[in-house]
Design a protein around this motif. Structure first.
Motif, mmCIF file in Angstrom:
data_model
loop_
_atom_site.group_PDB
_atom_site.id
_atom_site.type_symbol
_atom_site.label_atom_id
_atom_site.label_comp_id
_atom_site.label_asym_id
_atom_site.label_seq_id
_atom_site.Cartn_x
_atom_site.Cartn_y
_atom_site.Cartn_z
ATOM 1 N N ASP A 15 0.689 -1.070 -0.032
ATOM 2 C CA ASP A 15 -0.027 -0.091 0.023
ATOM 3 C C ASP A 15 0.777 1.419 0.057
ATOM 4 O O ASP A 15 0.143 2.486 -0.174
ATOM 5 C CB ASP A 15 -0.880 -0.036 1.198
ATOM 6 C CG ASP A 15 -2.004 -0.997 1.145
ATOM 7 O OD1 ASP A 15 -2.191 -1.614 0.177
ATOM 8 O OD2 ASP A 15 -2.494 -1.461 2.156
ATOM 9 N N ASP A 16 2.055 1.030 0.087
ATOM 10 C CA ASP A 16 2.867 2.164 0.138
ATOM 11 C C ASP A 16 2.823 3.223 -1.292
ATOM 12 O O ASP A 16 2.954 2.417 -2.242
ATOM 13 C CB ASP A 16 4.614 1.867 0.552
ATOM 14 C CG ASP A 16 4.864 1.537 2.087
ATOM 15 O OD1 ASP A 16 3.530 1.683 2.615
ATOM 16 O OD2 ASP A 16 5.829 1.558 2.330
ATOM 17 N N LYS A 17 2.997 4.388 -1.095
ATOM 18 C CA LYS A 17 3.217 5.036 -2.424
ATOM 19 C C LYS A 17 4.408 5.801 -2.538
ATOM 20 O O LYS A 17 5.083 6.279 -1.329
ATOM 21 C CB LYS A 17 1.938 6.262 -2.613
ATOM 22 C CG LYS A 17 0.518 5.518 -2.734
ATOM 23 C CD LYS A 17 0.464 4.416 -3.726
ATOM 24 C CE LYS A 17 -1.091 3.786 -3.406
ATOM 25 N NZ LYS A 17 -1.323 2.687 -4.661
ATOM 26 N N PRO A 18 5.075 6.042 -3.672
ATOM 27 C CA PRO A 18 6.050 6.849 -3.702
ATOM 28 C C PRO A 18 6.115 8.378 -3.021
ATOM 29 O O PRO A 18 5.184 8.910 -3.313
ATOM 30 C CB PRO A 18 6.532 7.095 -5.195
ATOM 31 C CG PRO A 18 5.845 5.708 -5.768
ATOM 32 C CD PRO A 18 4.583 5.489 -4.871
ATOM 33 N N THR A 45 10.678 -0.725 -9.111
ATOM 34 C CA THR A 45 11.742 -0.602 -8.304
ATOM 35 C C THR A 45 11.230 0.032 -7.178
ATOM 36 O O THR A 45 10.062 0.976 -7.261
ATOM 37 C CB THR A 45 13.152 0.179 -8.836
ATOM 38 O OG1 THR A 45 12.639 1.162 -9.193
ATOM 39 C CG2 THR A 45 13.326 -0.979 -10.119
ATOM 40 N N ARG A 46 12.065 0.074 -5.970
ATOM 41 C CA ARG A 46 11.627 0.732 -4.866
ATOM 42 C C ARG A 46 13.122 1.316 -4.011
ATOM 43 O O ARG A 46 13.932 0.218 -3.876
ATOM 44 C CB ARG A 46 10.758 -0.106 -3.573
ATOM 45 C CG ARG A 46 10.805 0.652 -2.412
ATOM 46 C CD ARG A 46 9.780 -0.351 -1.499
ATOM 47 N NE ARG A 46 9.680 0.357 -0.216
ATOM 48 C CZ ARG A 46 8.463 0.585 0.267
ATOM 49 N NH1 ARG A 46 7.438 0.189 0.011
ATOM 50 N NH2 ARG A 46 8.475 1.025 1.657
ATOM 51 N N MET A 89 14.482 6.726 -10.000
ATOM 52 C CA MET A 89 14.488 6.024 -8.724
ATOM 53 C C MET A 89 13.243 6.659 -7.998
ATOM 54 O O MET A 89 13.292 7.758 -7.446
ATOM 55 C CB MET A 89 15.674 6.600 -8.227
ATOM 56 C CG MET A 89 17.038 5.866 -8.724
ATOM 57 S SD MET A 89 18.609 6.595 -7.949
ATOM 58 C CE MET A 89 18.298 5.994 -6.211
ATOM 59 N N PRO A 90 12.251 5.665 -7.825
ATOM 60 C CA PRO A 90 11.082 6.025 -6.887
ATOM 61 C C PRO A 90 11.429 5.911 -5.597
ATOM 62 O O PRO A 90 12.032 4.652 -5.114
ATOM 63 C CB PRO A 90 9.719 5.046 -7.560
ATOM 64 C CG PRO A 90 10.644 4.193 -8.018
ATOM 65 C CD PRO A 90 12.007 4.680 -8.802
ATOM 66 N N ARG A 149 11.909 2.053 5.646
ATOM 67 C CA ARG A 149 11.217 0.986 6.696
ATOM 68 C C ARG A 149 12.362 0.102 6.793
ATOM 69 O O ARG A 149 13.072 -0.504 6.006
ATOM 70 C CB ARG A 149 10.271 0.172 5.830
ATOM 71 C CG ARG A 149 9.011 1.112 5.840
ATOM 72 C CD ARG A 149 7.745 0.176 5.336
ATOM 73 N NE ARG A 149 6.599 0.795 4.944
ATOM 74 C CZ ARG A 149 5.621 1.230 5.841
ATOM 75 N NH1 ARG A 149 5.942 0.623 7.302
ATOM 76 N NH2 ARG A 149 4.601 1.922 5.605
ATOM 77 N N ARG A 150 12.817 0.121 8.052
ATOM 78 C CA ARG A 150 14.154 -0.806 8.662
ATOM 79 C C ARG A 150 13.545 -2.230 8.947
ATOM 80 O O ARG A 150 13.383 -2.525 10.018
ATOM 81 C CB ARG A 150 14.576 -0.098 9.645
ATOM 82 C CG ARG A 150 15.086 1.337 9.360
ATOM 83 C CD ARG A 150 16.180 1.828 10.395
ATOM 84 N NE ARG A 150 17.209 1.042 10.692
ATOM 85 C CZ ARG A 150 18.238 1.245 11.639
ATOM 86 N NH1 ARG A 150 18.045 2.578 12.581
ATOM 87 N NH2 ARG A 150 19.388 0.723 11.999
ATOM 88 N N SER A 151 13.335 -3.054 7.722
ATOM 89 C CA SER A 151 12.672 -4.303 7.842
ATOM 90 C C SER A 151 13.727 -5.171 8.078
ATOM 91 O O SER A 151 13.311 -6.307 8.147
ATOM 92 C CB SER A 151 11.989 -4.396 6.385
ATOM 93 O OG SER A 151 12.738 -4.312 5.566
ATOM 94 N N GLY A 152 14.860 -5.056 8.132
ATOM 95 C CA GLY A 152 15.970 -6.030 8.192
ATOM 96 C C GLY A 152 15.887 -6.814 9.758
ATOM 97 O O GLY A 152 15.389 -6.144 10.668
ATOM 98 N N SER A 153 15.973 -8.070 9.574
ATOM 99 C CA SER A 153 15.839 -9.016 10.708
ATOM 100 C C SER A 153 16.564 -10.256 10.512
ATOM 101 O O SER A 153 16.774 -10.610 9.401
ATOM 102 C CB SER A 153 14.425 -9.236 11.102
ATOM 103 O OG SER A 153 13.609 -9.750 9.986
ATOM 104 N N ALA A 154 16.807 -10.852 11.433
ATOM 105 C CA ALA A 154 17.621 -12.180 11.390
ATOM 106 C C ALA A 154 17.156 -13.159 12.524
ATOM 107 O O ALA A 154 16.490 -12.514 13.330
ATOM 108 C CB ALA A 154 19.111 -12.238 11.428
#
Length: 455
Positions: free
Chosen positions: A78-81, A339-340, A114-115, A120-125
């Protein structure tokens, strides 16, 4: 025989993914991983302007409806540029762009864009990777000459790096699961936008991330890789097996290929450094794969520091089954509308070719995502010191593990005005599968390769 040698290089899309010895990090540095730093060594806090948020754990579960092994559902659909960077407004954003990105705008002023999306710091482990990384912070040490590391297992070896080569090893040894199976394609894209796919079935076992603790007993083997070419017909049936060594000065990468026509397994020639990859049509070297892989010994590596850069991030749309290859692969670059990009902090690591060493790149600059240590971009310079090639990894969170890895790798040659793409699986029925049971080590032996080979 020409096809046999070509097969050796065709299947390394995933395989090669992967200074003086530095001092160990102190306990104070390790404790930072519990408070001011994330468990992998990034800054927990956001930036001063609020355009980079604080890290709050990243993606911790898959979206509703996702099935392991299937294409990923976009959790941010749902994110928009927020805005789009073009050649027309380039000057306004240059401070947060890499030289390679600026070069792409200058090379393709009418089409490259480049849009920019909300960061969003989505990084995880997984938690066990975090725990191992904490242990590594006080135990890991570089081998002589920086040609590997010791006393680390199953995590980022140097979460608080003291040198460029330590940061580089964090990229090489980052978490990408333990065992995976996938079917994917690669393609060189010509100046007119035409392309031809090479498709293979790929498997990799990352010994470094085996929970059973066997890595210390596996004789310098960091991971195994196996690939069988499925198409085109002239290459189908051929296979490649790689044993990726950690210290490649002590023992070079081991590789074998299966010749379907002769039904024979042969040792592959040297696949390292700037050996050209035939399937890439001359657009990628052996150590370009995975943005950088193999031995770091031909360069002097410098840890330049951190910078806020717009990098490819959370690129779920680019690997969606709704996006066909003909719509994705365009003249000069991939279709920008799929792309994002987001603003993130990156570690900048610069490698300069040693005076006594030989390589087609005189310098390479890596931009490592601070939340995962994966290289999002690499700038490569020719012998005259001019920017020549630009590599981009379109990162996303593989939340079935979880980890941050590349949905697609793209290698641009600014001089030839062509590019090369790896990891295409949009038109496959499934994506990468991390849920298969671990095979025995013998599964990745040359004799097993012969038994599995077909015409």
């Amino acid at each position: 025989m020409l096809h046999s040698h070509r097969l050796i290089r065709v299947s390394l899309a995933l395989a090669l993914s992967m200074s003086a010895a530095g001092a160990l990090a102190g306990s104070d540095d390790a404790q930072k991983l519990k408070n001011s730093l994330t468990p992998l060594g990034a800054e927990r806090a956001g930036n001063a302007t609020g355009t980079i948020p604080a890290w709050e754990g990243g993606i911790t579960q898959a979206p509703k409806g996702y099935q392991p092994g299937k294409h990923h559902i976009d959790p941010f659909a749902d994110d928009k540029p927020l805005f789009t960077i073009t050649k027309a407004n380039l000057e306004q954003y240059k401070d947060n762009l890499s030289p390679g990105e600026i070069a792409l705008f200058n090379s393709y002023p009418d089409t490259f864009q480049m849009p920019i999306y909300k960061s969003r710091r989505s990084g995880s482990a997984p938690q066990w990777v975090y725990e191992n990384t904490f242990k590594n912070a006080t135990s890991a040490k570089l081998l002589e000459g920086g040609n590997g590391f010791a006393d680390a297992f199953g995590g980022i070896p140097f979460p608080v790096p003291k040198s460029g080569v330590e940061a580089l090893w964090n990229h090489i040894a980052r978490y990408r699961g333990t065992y995976l199976v996938r079917r994917a394609s690669e393609a060189p894209v010509q100046r007119n936008g035409s392309f031809s796919l090479v498709t293979s079935q790929q498997e990799a076992l990352f010994n470094y991330y085996r929970k059973d603790g066997k890595f210390a007993d596996l004789n310098n083997i960091m991971f195994y890789y196996l690939a069988f070419v499925k198409s085109p017909a002239r290459l189908a049936g051929g296979a490649t097996l790689v044993h990726e060594t950690l210290d490649q000065i002590k023992e070079s990468r081991l590789a074998w290929f299966y010749d379907a026509g002769q039904r024979r397994v042969r040792r592959a020639p040297d696949l390292a450094y700037d050996s050209p990859i035939a399937a890439s049509d001359g657009l990628r070297t052996a150590d370009d794969t995975d943005m950088f892989n193999g031995s770091p010994d031909r360069y002097d590596w410098k840890l330049v520091g951190k910078k806020e850069i717009y990098i490819p991030y959370n690129n779920y749309k680019i690997s969606s089954p709704d996006v066909k290859y003909a719509d994705l692969l365009k003249v000069g670059h991939i279709n920008p509308q799929h792309t994002r990009y987001e603003l993130h902090r990156v570690w900048v690591v610069e490698g300069n070719l040693k005076p006594t060493a030989r390589h087609i790149y005189s310098k390479r600059v890596l931009f490592l995502d601070e939340d995962s240590w994966g290289a999002a971009m690499v700038d490569q310079y020719d012998g005259r010191g001019e920017l020549w090639r630009v590599s981009m990894a379109y990162l996303k969170n593989f939340y079935d593990l979880p980890t941050t890895w590349s949905a697609l790798d793209v290698f641009h040659d600014l001089q030839a005005r062509r590019y090369y793409v790896q990891n295409l699986d949009n038109e496959e029925s499934q994506s990468v599968d991390f849920a298969q049971p671990l095979p025995e080590d013998a599964y990745f032996s040359p004799s097993a390769l012969r038994l599995r080979g077909t015409r």
